[in-house]
Design a protein around this motif. Sequence first.
Motif, PDB file in Angstrom:
ATOM      1  N   THR A  67     -46.648  -2.253-106.636  1.00 55.85           N
ATOM      2  CA  THR A  67     -48.104  -2.039-106.622  1.00 55.85           C
ATOM      3  C   THR A  67     -48.766  -2.554-105.344  1.00 55.85           C
ATOM      4  O   THR A  67     -49.971  -2.378-105.173  1.00 55.85           O
ATOM      5  N   GLU A  69     -49.410  -5.607-104.581  1.00 61.53           N
ATOM      6  CA  GLU A  69     -50.361  -6.654-104.937  1.00 61.53           C
ATOM      7  C   GLU A  69     -49.855  -8.006-104.437  1.00 61.53           C
ATOM      8  O   GLU A  69     -48.762  -8.446-104.790  1.00 61.53           O
ATOM      9  N   ARG A  89     -50.376  -7.077 -94.612  1.00 58.34           N
ATOM     10  CA  ARG A  89     -51.093  -5.845 -94.237  1.00 58.34           C
ATOM     11  C   ARG A  89     -50.518  -5.208 -92.983  1.00 58.34           C
ATOM     12  O   ARG A  89     -50.531  -3.990 -92.850  1.00 58.34           O
ATOM     13  N   HIS A  95     -54.953  -0.909 -96.058  1.00 57.98           N
ATOM     14  CA  HIS A  95     -55.612  -0.468 -97.287  1.00 57.98           C
ATOM     15  C   HIS A  95     -54.675  -0.431 -98.497  1.00 57.98           C
ATOM     16  O   HIS A  95     -55.147  -0.277 -99.619  1.00 57.98           O
ATOM     17  N   ARG A  96     -53.385  -0.574 -98.288  1.00 59.29           N
ATOM     18  CA  ARG A  96     -52.440  -0.536 -99.402  1.00 59.29           C
ATOM     19  C   ARG A  96     -52.309  -1.879-100.106  1.00 59.29           C
ATOM     20  O   ARG A  96     -52.101  -1.933-101.314  1.00 59.29           O
ATOM     21  N   LYS A  98     -53.312  -5.065-101.954  1.00 58.05           N
ATOM     22  CA  LYS A  98     -54.414  -5.621-102.745  1.00 58.05           C
ATOM     23  C   LYS A  98     -54.207  -7.129-102.853  1.00 58.05           C
ATOM     24  O   LYS A  98     -53.118  -7.585-103.174  1.00 58.05           O
ATOM     25  N   CYS A 100     -55.111 -10.810-104.493  1.00 56.33           N
ATOM     26  CA  CYS A 100     -55.657 -11.577-105.609  1.00 56.33           C
ATOM     27  C   CYS A 100     -55.535 -13.053-105.236  1.00 56.33           C
ATOM     28  O   CYS A 100     -54.497 -13.464-104.724  1.00 56.33           O
TER      29      CYS A 100
END
Length: 103
Positions: A67, A69, A89, A95-96, A98, A100
């Motif tokens: 994912t 993430e 990144r 942009h892929r 994410k 948290c």
Amino acid sequence: MRTRRFAFFTRLIDKITKSPSNNMEFIYYGHLVVLSSGTIDYVSATVYEDDSRYSGELADFSFDYWTYELNINSAVSDRLEEIIIQSFRSIYGRHRVKVCEDE
């Protein structure tokens, strides 16, 4: 007060993402790095202050290759968090990935 640079982290994250195993320990630039995972699609990494688990943690983060993430559990500074984020990144695309962050 001297600012810590964490120059090795970009190379370390590149090494982690290319690692043949997500379950290993190694010393990298004088820091113990512990990778753990139950699957090839996920890795959890802890980087310690020096070559011992008793020295304290520089950073603790995990990355899901499925994912994209990135979960940053802890880092000794905001600067190190940003280096970790930018390193992932630069490998997988801005942009892929994410991000948290645990509070």
